[in-house]
Scaffold this motif. Sequence first.
Motif, mmCIF file in Angstrom:
data_model
loop_
_atom_site.group_PDB
_atom_site.id
_atom_site.type_symbol
_atom_site.label_atom_id
_atom_site.label_comp_id
_atom_site.label_asym_id
_atom_site.label_seq_id
_atom_site.Cartn_x
_atom_site.Cartn_y
_atom_site.Cartn_z
ATOM 1 N N PHE A 156 0.857 -1.193 0.000
ATOM 2 C CA PHE A 156 0.000 0.000 0.000
ATOM 3 C C PHE A 156 0.897 1.249 0.000
ATOM 4 N N PRO A 157 1.544 1.537 -1.116
ATOM 5 C CA PRO A 157 2.558 2.608 -1.134
ATOM 6 C C PRO A 157 2.010 3.988 -0.827
ATOM 7 N N GLU A 158 0.713 4.207 -1.014
ATOM 8 C CA GLU A 158 0.130 5.523 -0.749
ATOM 9 C C GLU A 158 -0.375 5.668 0.685
ATOM 10 N N ALA A 159 -0.348 4.581 1.440
ATOM 11 C CA ALA A 159 -0.893 4.627 2.803
ATOM 12 C C ALA A 159 -0.038 5.517 3.699
ATOM 13 N N VAL A 160 -0.712 6.237 4.592
ATOM 14 C CA VAL A 160 -0.028 7.011 5.628
ATOM 15 C C VAL A 160 0.105 6.102 6.843
ATOM 16 N N ILE A 161 1.344 5.842 7.249
ATOM 17 C CA ILE A 161 1.618 4.846 8.290
ATOM 18 C C ILE A 161 2.162 5.534 9.540
ATOM 19 N N ALA A 162 1.516 5.254 10.651
ATOM 20 C CA ALA A 162 1.975 5.726 11.952
ATOM 21 C C ALA A 162 2.491 4.545 12.760
ATOM 22 N N ILE A 163 3.404 4.827 13.671
ATOM 23 C CA ILE A 163 3.912 3.810 14.583
ATOM 24 C C ILE A 163 3.737 4.319 16.011
ATOM 25 N N ASP A 164 3.143 3.475 16.836
ATOM 26 C CA ASP A 164 2.935 3.778 18.252
ATOM 27 C C ASP A 164 4.084 3.155 19.035
ATOM 28 N N THR A 165 5.018 3.988 19.511
ATOM 29 C CA THR A 165 6.143 3.480 20.286
ATOM 30 C C THR A 165 6.668 4.562 21.214
ATOM 31 N N ASP A 166 7.187 4.130 22.359
ATOM 32 C CA ASP A 166 7.818 5.071 23.282
ATOM 33 C C ASP A 166 9.316 4.818 23.391
ATOM 34 N N GLU A 167 9.876 4.073 22.427
ATOM 35 C CA GLU A 167 11.287 3.710 22.449
ATOM 36 C C GLU A 167 12.047 4.379 21.314
ATOM 37 N N ALA A 168 13.120 5.110 21.660
ATOM 38 C CA ALA A 168 13.936 5.765 20.636
ATOM 39 C C ALA A 168 14.531 4.747 19.662
ATOM 40 N N TYR A 169 14.933 3.591 20.172
ATOM 41 C CA TYR A 169 15.489 2.525 19.330
ATOM 42 C C TYR A 169 14.503 2.147 18.227
ATOM 43 N N VAL A 170 13.250 1.996 18.582
ATOM 44 C CA VAL A 170 12.225 1.612 17.603
ATOM 45 C C VAL A 170 11.913 2.782 16.678
ATOM 46 N N MET A 171 11.838 3.982 17.228
ATOM 47 C CA MET A 171 11.556 5.160 16.402
ATOM 48 C C MET A 171 12.531 5.276 15.238
ATOM 49 N N GLN A 172 13.817 5.131 15.535
ATOM 50 C CA GLN A 172 14.815 5.288 14.480
ATOM 51 C C GLN A 172 14.633 4.236 13.392
#
Length: 357
Positions: free
Chosen positions: A173-189
């Motif tokens: 789904f290349p046009e999808a807007v994707i969010a990630i729910d995380t409180d970890e800097a390691y995962v964010m990066q």
Amino acid sequence: MKIIEQNTDSFSLKHIVVKFTDCNSQELTSLNDILFRLGSKTLLDGRDMLVFFTIYQLSDFIQVWPFPQGKAILETIFKRHKIIWSGKNFSFDLTLDPIVYGIVNVTPDSFYDGAKENLTLDYILRRVEQDLQNGAHVVELGGKSSRPGYVDISPEEEWQRLAEPLKNIRRAFPEAVIAIDTDEAYVMQRVLDEGADIINDIDGFDTPEKLLLIQEYQPALVVMNNGRAGLHYADNVYQELPAYFADKQKELKELGIASTQICIDPGVGFSGGATGVDSLQRLKTTELLTKLGLPVMIAISRKSFMSNLLNMEVDERLISTLILESQMMMDGGRVLRVHDVEATHRLIENFKIYQKY
């Protein structure tokens, strides 16, 4: 006739105060005729009228403005209250159009739909496809539960849950807007390196490591105050949350994050004990938070306070969710983070129809 907006030091989607002054009798008659449906107006004296518009009422009012002068002033007032949420690959004009932000839990233990099958790639892809078809504007992946009493996992395990789903969703789904729910800097990066558009941190980007990442990658954000750190600005959430988010907005601005990149979440359901009172008070801060001019998230989907405070059985919580979401949209909330995408999409469509008549 002169048109003067009041309270120009803040924003609103529910109470936009406009004063029409030095009106002659014909102009007052015309204003009364146009605003006959609107109860929130008052005649100050023989020549002045004060009107309290919602953003929808102001939009409609501009369309039927009958005088040769003044329309440009009203349009300027409307534009001042516009709410935009944008990232590198998306831009949502939320002023009149709330959006559906669908939750896709990649966890076995989330409070509502935690299950082992949530960890299978086939299930996740089917769920994302279904949510997009049913009207989701954003899909959010969460790799660990953050419900009260959750069992924490390592950042490495959280990333392992997210890595393949994120890559495959981006491919499918290349046009999808994707969010990630995380409180970890390691995962964010790592999710930002894989093309995530939005980072949602329940702890409000509270560490130097997170802030450095945000400064480097410049993603769109969801910033929460979940209450778990206590109150620092006031002894109540109605004053605490606006002050907290005003400071957070300034902090992020210093890192190059524009206000249009920031959505704020009052953190319903994370603290305050079992009574549910804190949760209800937090959702009732919505109108106060819109004064900052930022998108406000409505993230109350099926949460336990509805049973504890509103006497709803677990399988009845969709009813109370939709009722409260409608009120929060009226108060100015615009990003509805939900499990039930189709029902929420229909709610928004009916909410907008209601505003027309």
